[in-house]
Every structure is written in structure tokens, then in C-alpha cells.
Design a protein around this motif. Sequence first.
Motif, PDB file in Angstrom:
ATOM      1  N   VAL A 172       0.873  -1.277   0.132  1.00  0.00           N
ATOM      2  CA  VAL A 172      -0.039  -0.167  -0.028  1.00  0.00           C
ATOM      3  C   VAL A 172       0.904   1.239   0.099  1.00  0.00           C
ATOM      4  N   VAL A 173       0.744   2.242  -0.951  1.00  0.00           N
ATOM      5  CA  VAL A 173       1.392   3.378  -1.078  1.00  0.00           C
ATOM      6  C   VAL A 173       0.583   4.408  -0.678  1.00  0.00           C
ATOM      7  N   GLY A 174       0.803   5.125   0.616  1.00  0.00           N
ATOM      8  CA  GLY A 174      -0.011   6.167   1.167  1.00  0.00           C
ATOM      9  C   GLY A 174      -0.866   5.607   2.291  1.00  0.00           C
ATOM     10  N   ALA A 175      -0.495   5.758   3.535  1.00  0.00           N
ATOM     11  CA  ALA A 175      -1.339   5.119   4.491  1.00  0.00           C
ATOM     12  C   ALA A 175      -1.832   6.028   5.211  1.00  0.00           C
ATOM     13  N   GLY A 176      -2.613   6.924   4.584  1.00  0.00           N
ATOM     14  CA  GLY A 176      -3.539   8.045   5.291  1.00  0.00           C
ATOM     15  C   GLY A 176      -4.855   7.339   5.620  1.00  0.00           C
ATOM     16  N   VAL A 188       4.421  -1.293   3.173  1.00  0.00           N
ATOM     17  CA  VAL A 188       3.560   0.252   3.235  1.00  0.00           C
ATOM     18  C   VAL A 188       4.584   1.156   2.681  1.00  0.00           C
ATOM     19  N   ALA A 189       4.471   1.817   1.847  1.00  0.00           N
ATOM     20  CA  ALA A 189       5.270   3.280   1.758  1.00  0.00           C
ATOM     21  C   ALA A 189       4.516   4.441   1.915  1.00  0.00           C
ATOM     22  N   ASP A 190       5.113   5.309   2.917  1.00  0.00           N
ATOM     23  CA  ASP A 190       4.476   6.551   3.067  1.00  0.00           C
ATOM     24  C   ASP A 190       5.682   7.358   4.052  1.00  0.00           C
ATOM     25  N   PRO A 230      -1.836  11.424  -2.127  1.00  0.00           N
ATOM     26  CA  PRO A 230      -2.507  12.555  -2.769  1.00  0.00           C
ATOM     27  C   PRO A 230      -2.587  12.334  -4.224  1.00  0.00           C
ATOM     28  N   ASN A 231      -3.563  13.008  -4.711  1.00  0.00           N
ATOM     29  CA  ASN A 231      -4.018  12.872  -6.413  1.00  0.00           C
ATOM     30  C   ASN A 231      -2.850  13.342  -7.119  1.00  0.00           C
ATOM     31  N   VAL A 232      -2.348  14.321  -6.635  1.00  0.00           N
ATOM     32  CA  VAL A 232      -0.986  14.984  -7.605  1.00  0.00           C
ATOM     33  C   VAL A 232      -0.121  13.894  -8.071  1.00  0.00           C
ATOM     34  N   LEU A 233       0.345  12.737  -7.159  1.00  0.00           N
ATOM     35  CA  LEU A 233       1.097  11.742  -7.367  1.00  0.00           C
ATOM     36  C   LEU A 233       0.731  10.434  -7.953  1.00  0.00           C
ATOM     37  N   HIS A 234      -0.711  10.502  -8.355  1.00  0.00           N
ATOM     38  CA  HIS A 234      -1.386   9.283  -8.644  1.00  0.00           C
ATOM     39  C   HIS A 234      -0.465   8.558  -9.793  1.00  0.00           C
ATOM     40  N   VAL A 235      -0.502   9.601 -11.002  1.00  0.00           N
ATOM     41  CA  VAL A 235       0.172   8.944 -12.406  1.00  0.00           C
ATOM     42  C   VAL A 235       1.640   8.519 -12.050  1.00  0.00           C
ATOM     43  N   LEU A 267      -5.434   1.876  -8.575  1.00  0.00           N
ATOM     44  CA  LEU A 267      -5.121   3.110  -7.988  1.00  0.00           C
ATOM     45  C   LEU A 267      -6.331   3.891  -7.753  1.00  0.00           C
ATOM     46  N   GLU A 268      -6.432   4.661  -6.203  1.00  0.00           N
ATOM     47  CA  GLU A 268      -7.352   5.291  -5.860  1.00  0.00           C
ATOM     48  C   GLU A 268      -7.816   6.162  -6.893  1.00  0.00           C
ATOM     49  N   LYS A 269      -9.192   6.864  -6.878  1.00  0.00           N
ATOM     50  CA  LYS A 269      -9.566   7.723  -7.823  1.00  0.00           C
ATOM     51  C   LYS A 269      -9.358   9.099  -7.080  1.00  0.00           C
ATOM     52  N   HIS A 282     -12.772   3.356  -8.375  1.00  0.00           N
ATOM     53  CA  HIS A 282     -14.266   3.828  -8.299  1.00  0.00           C
ATOM     54  C   HIS A 282     -15.116   2.553  -7.699  1.00  0.00           C
ATOM     55  N   HIS A 283     -14.928   2.673  -6.600  1.00  0.00           N
ATOM     56  CA  HIS A 283     -15.466   1.243  -5.572  1.00  0.00           C
ATOM     57  C   HIS A 283     -16.760   1.017  -5.830  1.00  0.00           C
ATOM     58  N   ARG A 284     -17.606   2.188  -5.969  1.00  0.00           N
ATOM     59  CA  ARG A 284     -19.003   2.121  -5.767  1.00  0.00           C
ATOM     60  C   ARG A 284     -19.669   1.048  -7.217  1.00  0.00           C
TER      61      ARG A 284
HETATM   62  N1  LIG Z   1     -12.449   5.683  -2.930  1.00  0.00           N
HETATM   63  C1  LIG Z   1     -12.950   6.620  -1.829  1.00  0.00           C
HETATM   64  O1  LIG Z   1     -14.103   7.028  -1.486  1.00  0.00           O
HETATM   65  C2  LIG Z   1     -11.764   7.485  -1.395  1.00  0.00           C
HETATM   66  C3  LIG Z   1     -12.194   8.242  -0.171  1.00  0.00           C
HETATM   67  C4  LIG Z   1     -11.076   9.051   0.272  1.00  0.00           C
HETATM   68  C5  LIG Z   1      -9.832   9.148  -0.214  1.00  0.00           C
HETATM   69  N2  LIG Z   1      -9.657   8.477  -1.649  1.00  0.00           N
HETATM   70  C6  LIG Z   1      -8.437   8.764  -2.303  1.00  0.00           C
HETATM   71  O2  LIG Z   1      -7.302   8.280  -1.357  1.00  0.00           O
HETATM   72  C7  LIG Z   1      -6.362   8.960  -1.931  1.00  0.00           C
HETATM   73  C8  LIG Z   1      -6.011   9.403  -0.399  1.00  0.00           C
HETATM   74  O3  LIG Z   1      -6.883  10.315   0.169  1.00  0.00           O
HETATM   75  P1  LIG Z   1      -6.728  10.349   1.855  1.00  0.00           P
HETATM   76  O4  LIG Z   1      -8.177  10.818   2.149  1.00  0.00           O
HETATM   77  O5  LIG Z   1      -6.448   9.024   2.473  1.00  0.00           O
HETATM   78  O6  LIG Z   1      -5.513  11.438   2.009  1.00  0.00           O
HETATM   79  P2  LIG Z   1      -4.619  11.474   3.343  1.00  0.00           P
HETATM   80  O7  LIG Z   1      -3.929  12.675   3.044  1.00  0.00           O
HETATM   81  O8  LIG Z   1      -5.140  10.791   4.545  1.00  0.00           O
HETATM   82  O9  LIG Z   1      -3.475  10.453   3.052  1.00  0.00           O
HETATM   83  C9  LIG Z   1      -2.511  10.298   1.917  1.00  0.00           C
HETATM   84  C10 LIG Z   1      -1.255   9.578   2.658  1.00  0.00           C
HETATM   85  O10 LIG Z   1      -0.257   9.636   1.664  1.00  0.00           O
HETATM   86  C11 LIG Z   1       0.884   9.970   2.126  1.00  0.00           C
HETATM   87  N3  LIG Z   1       1.832  10.427   0.992  1.00  0.00           N
HETATM   88  C12 LIG Z   1       2.000  11.739   1.131  1.00  0.00           C
HETATM   89  N4  LIG Z   1       3.060  11.628  -0.164  1.00  0.00           N
HETATM   90  C13 LIG Z   1       3.517  10.263  -0.451  1.00  0.00           C
HETATM   91  C14 LIG Z   1       4.490   9.939  -1.319  1.00  0.00           C
HETATM   92  N5  LIG Z   1       5.306  10.504  -1.995  1.00  0.00           N
HETATM   93  N6  LIG Z   1       4.515   8.347  -0.943  1.00  0.00           N
HETATM   94  C15 LIG Z   1       3.758   7.607  -0.338  1.00  0.00           C
HETATM   95  N7  LIG Z   1       2.824   8.161   0.394  1.00  0.00           N
HETATM   96  C16 LIG Z   1       2.573   9.458   0.466  1.00  0.00           C
HETATM   97  C17 LIG Z   1       0.619  11.043   3.180  1.00  0.00           C
HETATM   98  O11 LIG Z   1       1.587  10.808   4.252  1.00  0.00           O
HETATM   99  C18 LIG Z   1      -0.620  10.507   3.707  1.00  0.00           C
HETATM  100  O12 LIG Z   1      -0.384   9.340   4.666  1.00  0.00           O
HETATM  101  C19 LIG Z   1      -6.621  10.279  -2.658  1.00  0.00           C
HETATM  102  O13 LIG Z   1      -6.501   9.744  -3.916  1.00  0.00           O
HETATM  103  C20 LIG Z   1      -8.310  10.447  -2.520  1.00  0.00           C
HETATM  104  O14 LIG Z   1      -8.750  11.013  -3.590  1.00  0.00           O
HETATM  105  C21 LIG Z   1     -10.643   7.843  -2.202  1.00  0.00           C
END
Ligand SMILES: NC(=O)c1ccc[n+]([C@@H]2O[C@H](COP(=O)([O-])OP(=O)(O)OC[C@H]3O[C@@H](n4cnc5c(N)ncnc54)[C@H](O)[C@@H]3O)[C@@H](O)[C@H]2O)c1
Length: 371
Positions: free
Chosen positions: A13-17, A38-40, A73-78, A93-95, A122-124
Motif C-alpha cells: 500500500v502506497v499512502g497510509a492515510g 507500506v510506503a509513506d 495524494p492525487n497529484v502523485l497518482h500518475v 489506483l485510488e480515484k 471507483h469502488h461503488r
Molecule cells: N474511494 C474513496 O472513497 C476514497 C475516499 C477518500 C480518499 N480517496 C482517495 O485516496 C487518496 C488518499 O486520500 P486520503 O483521504 O487517504 O488522504 P490522506 O492525506 O489521509 O492520505 C494520503 C497519504 O499519502 C501519504 N503520502 C504523501 N506523499 C507520499 C509519497 N510520496 N509516497 C507515499 N505516500 C505519500 C501521506 O503521508 C498520507 O499518509 C486520494 O487519492 C483520495 O482521492 C478515496
Amino acid sequence: MTAPESRPVRIAVVGAGFMGRQHIDFIRASADAELAAVADPVAPSEAFECPVFEETERMLAAGHMDAVIIANPNVLHVDTAIECLEAGLAVLLEKPIAVDFAESRRLVDAVARLGGRLLVGHHRRHHPAVARALTAIREGELGQLVAVSGVWSARKEDAYFSEIPWHSRAGAGVMLINVVHDLDLLRHLCGEVAEIQAMRSSHARGLEVEDTMTLNLRFESGAVGSFLASDAGVSPWGWDQATEETLAFPFIPDGVAYQLMGTRGALSVPNLAKYAYDPSMPGDWHSPLSRTYLPVAPRGSFAAQLEHFVDVARGAAEPLVSAEDASRTLALVEAGAQSAERGTTVDVARFRAELSTARASSTRRDEGRER
Ligand SMILES: NC(=O)c1ccc[n+]([C@@H]2O[C@H](COP(=O)([O-])OP(=O)(O)OC[C@H]3O[C@@H](n4cnc5c(N)ncnc54)[C@H](O)[C@@H]3O)[C@@H](O)[C@H]2O)c1
């Protein structure tokens, strides 16, 4: 390489928010998946009972994984998704797939170039009520689809914006964070949108991004739709309140996110209440209207999405939401933004073609500069 059937799929999992941690919980609950890493940059190394890396690059170099869920965060997705596809991993990939359509095409191209397996979150679309509603529409249970309306409105806490700065900057906003799901689902249920009109407002929060918006849609089928969204307004209406998907929302039993109207019946989603006139009567507005609930086996979208992703990683299924598909949803979001900005109706296919042409010429310019 696809993951073998003989063992759980090893998923990093990349991004453990907020969202990444939910994915981690679903991975832990699944017999077919295993949390590999996990990468974060800010996640504590002891939190996940698996290797934790500050950088995705290091995580990929360490190996021992088949697939990755990207929730940064979205800006990093691609860039992150391309990096993971190049490492040979299946990607969820999250939306939204990217912050704009042009950026999303980079990923669409990369998926094609690498023969990558990429599912967009787009889980729905994985919810059983959505599959049942789609069957009702396709099989004419509602007659011809005439119109659809929908709402997503819930008041987010102020800290959502003050403590997570990217939530209030361009690349976020209720349209890209929330409505993107609704537009994706409306495309899934009702077909491609031909025209869009939008109005947006930042009056409730005063941020750079909009907090509230309203959309008018004309579908290619001829059906029309309207959708209202706000992250500032209190309401029981919206997908998240009508399902038990996200524990952060209060659950409203029998809640409604969308109302579909056809020539022979109406259906609300996701509670699947179907309304039809008494068949023994002429079947017009003076006839008694009955309500029945379409039966469906309960299942959460995220668990179903993970199960599907496991199949994608094993090469047993094609992604239900491809990069191309999600990219079209993003083009629709942008068409809505352009409509809101200019106060015009936007022809979505023409808009998409113009964006593609603009991107092709900017790519040619960049290549010229490099030579
Ligand atoms: N499917 C859904 O219903 C749903 C709901 C909420 C969020 N999202 C999506 O999930 C993604 C994250 O949203 P969130 O609300 O969890 O945000 P968040 O800010 O809580 O989590 C983002 C995480 O990414 C980490 N991060 C930042 N830079 C990074 C990097 N270079 N490498 C790895 N990790 C990095 C941050 O430290 C943070 O822990 C977004 O794209 C958002 O649109 C989807």
C-alpha cells in the motif's frame, strides 16, 4: 507476471492515510490477500506488522510483492502508478485517476505500452445494488430511461481542510474528491454524457476550491439528469450515508443517492426501492403506485473491489474500471469545470477531442525541444 492462484496475493500500500488504512484493513480481512509492505513518508515503521518504507522507489526495489494499492495524494497518482506498472505490479489506483484529463492520458498510454493491469478505485461500481440497478436499466424493467437525479451532501469537519492542506487546493474540491464517484456511477448506469452544465460555489467555506456545486446532464441516450453536491451542507442524502461503506459517515437506513425515472417505473439507488403503477390500471399518473424492494445479497463495495483486484492481479479478470474508463470520467469532471467557469453548456465528446488534440501538440512540442 501475474500472481499465482496457490497463495494469497501480496499487496503493498502506497499512502497510509485515511484511505490507505482502510485498504490495509480490507487486505487483512481477506484470505486471498496479504499485506506485503507500506510506503509513506510519515507512517511509523512499527504500525503495520510489515516492512514500511519512506519512499515508493525503495519499497519497489525491496520486491516480494505482486500488486500495489495506491492511496497517496492525487497529484502523485500518475507517476506512482507508472512506477509500479514498470515494476511489473498489478495496480489498484485510488480515484481520481489523475488531477486532470491530460495527465490521465499519460497513464492510459503507459498501461497500453506496458500491457499493465490497472484498476481504478471507483469502488461503488462493485456494490451489488449498482449491479442490480444496471440490470434493471439494461433489461428495460423501468421502461425507457427518462431522467436521473442525485445528491451527495455532507458537512466535512473544518480540520479536513486546515490540517490536510492539499484538500483545499486545486486538484481537490468536492468535484474531484466526491462528485467524481457520482459522475463515474452515473456514466456506468446511464451511459455516456453528451452535454454538461455546471454552477459551482465556494461561498460556504471561502476556499480556493469549490465546496458546493450543481450539474445538469444530457446523456447520449437522450435521458437528462441533475446532481447536487456539497461538502459544507448537512444532509442525509448521498451514497456514503446510504451505505455502510465508510464508517466515518452516519448510516441512514433506506437512504437514497440516486433516483432513476423510466417510462414504466422508477428506482432509487442504493436502497433499490422500485416504484410502478398498478399493472391492471392504464399505467399513468392517476393509477396507484406500488413500491417493492429489489432483492440483492448484501456486500460492501470495498471488499468486492479487493476480491476483483485479486482476480485482476492473478490475470483471471479484466479491470472493471480501466484507466481509459476513469479517464473519461475525469474528462467529464473537467467539462463540468469549464462549464462552471464560462457559464456555458459543454459538448463532452468535442471537449474530450479538443483536450486530446491540445495534449498531442504539447507532447510534440516537448519532443521537439528534447531533440
Ligand atoms: N474511494 C474513496 O472513497 C476514497 C475516499 C477518500 C480518499 N480517496 C482517495 O485516496 C487518496 C488518499 O486520500 P486520503 O483521504 O487517504 O488522504 P490522506 O492525506 O489521509 O492520505 C494520503 C497519504 O499519502 C501519504 N503520502 C504523501 N506523499 C507520499 C509519497 N510520496 N509516497 C507515499 N505516500 C505519500 C501521506 O503521508 C498520507 O499518509 C486520494 O487519492 C483520495 O482521492 C478515496
